[in-house]
Design a protein around this motif. Structure first.
Motif, mmCIF file in Angstrom:
data_model
loop_
_atom_site.group_PDB
_atom_site.id
_atom_site.type_symbol
_atom_site.label_atom_id
_atom_site.label_comp_id
_atom_site.label_asym_id
_atom_site.label_seq_id
_atom_site.Cartn_x
_atom_site.Cartn_y
_atom_site.Cartn_z
ATOM 1 N N THR A 31 0.835 -1.314 0.023
ATOM 2 C CA THR A 31 0.182 -0.059 -0.096
ATOM 3 C C THR A 31 1.081 1.149 0.093
ATOM 4 O O THR A 31 0.418 2.308 -0.744
ATOM 5 C CB THR A 31 -0.914 -0.090 1.095
ATOM 6 O OG1 THR A 31 -1.882 -1.057 1.190
ATOM 7 C CG2 THR A 31 -1.669 1.137 1.149
ATOM 8 N N ASN A 103 -8.286 -0.351 -10.331
ATOM 9 C CA ASN A 103 -9.004 -0.863 -9.076
ATOM 10 C C ASN A 103 -10.091 -2.256 -9.701
ATOM 11 O O ASN A 103 -10.351 -2.167 -10.949
ATOM 12 C CB ASN A 103 -9.882 0.480 -8.916
ATOM 13 C CG ASN A 103 -10.996 -0.044 -7.596
ATOM 14 O OD1 ASN A 103 -12.035 -0.814 -7.656
ATOM 15 N ND2 ASN A 103 -10.397 0.150 -6.031
ATOM 16 N N PRO A 104 -10.065 -3.101 -8.905
ATOM 17 C CA PRO A 104 -11.078 -4.193 -9.404
ATOM 18 C C PRO A 104 -12.352 -3.845 -9.801
ATOM 19 O O PRO A 104 -13.099 -4.406 -10.604
ATOM 20 C CB PRO A 104 -11.258 -4.981 -7.953
ATOM 21 C CG PRO A 104 -10.102 -4.780 -7.191
ATOM 22 C CD PRO A 104 -9.651 -3.337 -7.380
ATOM 23 N N SER A 105 -12.965 -2.697 -9.289
ATOM 24 C CA SER A 105 -14.404 -2.321 -9.884
ATOM 25 C C SER A 105 -14.087 -1.855 -11.136
ATOM 26 O O SER A 105 -15.205 -2.029 -12.040
ATOM 27 C CB SER A 105 -14.793 -1.132 -8.785
ATOM 28 O OG SER A 105 -15.186 -1.535 -7.522
ATOM 29 N N ASP A 106 -13.142 -1.088 -11.479
ATOM 30 C CA ASP A 106 -13.049 -0.476 -12.941
ATOM 31 C C ASP A 106 -12.573 -1.675 -13.835
ATOM 32 O O ASP A 106 -13.075 -1.677 -14.771
ATOM 33 C CB ASP A 106 -11.783 0.606 -12.934
ATOM 34 C CG ASP A 106 -12.175 1.777 -12.116
ATOM 35 O OD1 ASP A 106 -13.278 2.323 -12.334
ATOM 36 O OD2 ASP A 106 -11.451 2.320 -11.222
ATOM 37 N N ARG A 139 -4.789 -5.888 -10.863
ATOM 38 C CA ARG A 139 -5.817 -5.350 -10.253
ATOM 39 C C ARG A 139 -5.779 -5.282 -8.879
ATOM 40 O O ARG A 139 -5.372 -6.300 -8.024
ATOM 41 C CB ARG A 139 -6.859 -6.378 -10.461
ATOM 42 C CG ARG A 139 -7.568 -6.754 -11.752
ATOM 43 C CD ARG A 139 -8.243 -7.891 -12.005
ATOM 44 N NE ARG A 139 -7.404 -8.916 -12.135
ATOM 45 C CZ ARG A 139 -7.882 -10.313 -12.193
ATOM 46 N NH1 ARG A 139 -9.214 -10.602 -12.056
ATOM 47 N NH2 ARG A 139 -6.975 -11.361 -12.404
ATOM 48 N N THR A 140 -5.912 -4.281 -8.072
ATOM 49 C CA THR A 140 -5.594 -3.969 -6.780
ATOM 50 C C THR A 140 -6.318 -2.860 -6.280
ATOM 51 O O THR A 140 -6.731 -1.737 -6.545
ATOM 52 C CB THR A 140 -3.923 -3.486 -6.753
ATOM 53 O OG1 THR A 140 -3.863 -3.112 -5.260
ATOM 54 C CG2 THR A 140 -3.925 -2.291 -7.375
ATOM 55 N N ASN A 141 -7.006 -3.324 -5.094
ATOM 56 C CA ASN A 141 -7.797 -2.201 -4.450
ATOM 57 C C ASN A 141 -7.084 -1.039 -3.888
ATOM 58 O O ASN A 141 -7.618 -0.243 -3.181
ATOM 59 C CB ASN A 141 -8.601 -2.918 -3.196
ATOM 60 C CG ASN A 141 -9.794 -2.276 -2.615
ATOM 61 O OD1 ASN A 141 -10.532 -1.733 -3.409
ATOM 62 N ND2 ASN A 141 -9.837 -1.923 -1.325
ATOM 63 N N LYS A 142 -5.682 -1.101 -3.865
ATOM 64 C CA LYS A 142 -4.765 0.060 -3.437
ATOM 65 C C LYS A 142 -4.923 1.128 -4.422
ATOM 66 O O LYS A 142 -4.334 2.394 -4.091
ATOM 67 C CB LYS A 142 -3.509 -0.562 -3.331
ATOM 68 C CG LYS A 142 -3.431 -1.432 -2.209
ATOM 69 C CD LYS A 142 -1.947 -2.155 -2.063
ATOM 70 C CE LYS A 142 -1.881 -3.019 -0.761
ATOM 71 N NZ LYS A 142 -2.967 -4.305 -1.049
ATOM 72 N N ALA A 145 -10.793 4.019 -6.878
ATOM 73 C CA ALA A 145 -11.894 3.535 -7.999
ATOM 74 C C ALA A 145 -11.909 4.802 -8.739
ATOM 75 O O ALA A 145 -11.966 5.806 -8.578
ATOM 76 C CB ALA A 145 -13.259 3.302 -7.407
#
Length: 214
Positions: A31, A103-106, A139-142, A145
């Motif tokens: 992070t 970001n995983p959502s994107d 893909r990373t939530n760090k 979004a």
């Protein structure tokens, strides 16, 4: 903290605690490498990890890429092409971005994009790795979004000091122990190489900047 009884009665406990601690610190370091608050501004910030986004990247510029309001019906594909153009022009072709951090959502939003022939642009390779226009997709939530980081990974220099340090301290008053695990390191992106790391704070805004006006 853990008791002496736990450490002796459960022989696997120390190994489990050590593994969990290392995993937690590795996640924290990941992070910080991406978005750490390190900076030259004060003695306190100099001790923190210098994050890629804040200190080791260049903001996307449609003008610098030479494609401001120039692409009809622009999309993510065109944005990645524009980023490649910005890196090429800024570094005189010394570097080529090979990795996309998203970001995983994107990723879920864009992964089904197809070209004019209906071919998926996000290609799945063995081992669960995706590529997009020849670039490895991480893909990373760090990543926040709606943002994007496209980089030549060769410009990242991660320095580690002695790896992980583990220390177990005895607390006599409570007949217990405390485990400490430390990591020391720093990330460096030389100033001349920041042009090979492009940060897009808003994908939608960046796409709008390269879209031709009707």
């Amino acid at each position: 903290p853990f008791t002496r009884e736990v450490s002796t009665d459960l022989s696997y406990f120390l190994n489990w605690a050590r593994a969990e601690a290392i995993k937690a610190i590795q996640n924290k370091v990941d992070t910080e490498i991406l978005s750490g608050a390190g900076a030259d501004t004060s003695a306190a910030t100099k001790k923190k990890i210098y994050g890629i986004i804040g200190q080791g990247s260049t903001a996307f510029s449609a003008s610098a890429a030479g494609v401001a309001t120039a692409i009809p019906n622009a999309n993510l594909w065109n944005l990645i092409d524009a980023i490649d153009a910005q890196v090429s022009k800024a570094t005189n072709d010394a570097y080529f971005a090979d990795t996309i951090y998203i970001n995983p959502s994107d990723f879920a939003k864009y992964k089904n994009m197809v070209d004019s022939n209906g071919r998926l642009l996000f290609e799945y390779n063995n081992g669960g790795v995706y590529t997009f226009l020849g670039k490895t997709v991480v893909r990373t939530n760090k990543m926040a979004a709606g943002s994007l980081l496209v980089a030549d990974r060769s410009v990242f220099d991660l320095y580690e000091k002695l790896g992980f340090e583990i220390e177990i301290e005895r607390v006599a008053s409570t007949d217990s122990y405390v485990m400490y695990l430390r990591w020391r390191g720093q990330l460096v992106v030389p100033a001349s190489k920041k042009k090979a790391v492009i940060y897009v704070a808003s994908i939608d805004t960046a796409i709008a900047a390269i879209t031709a006006t009707s």
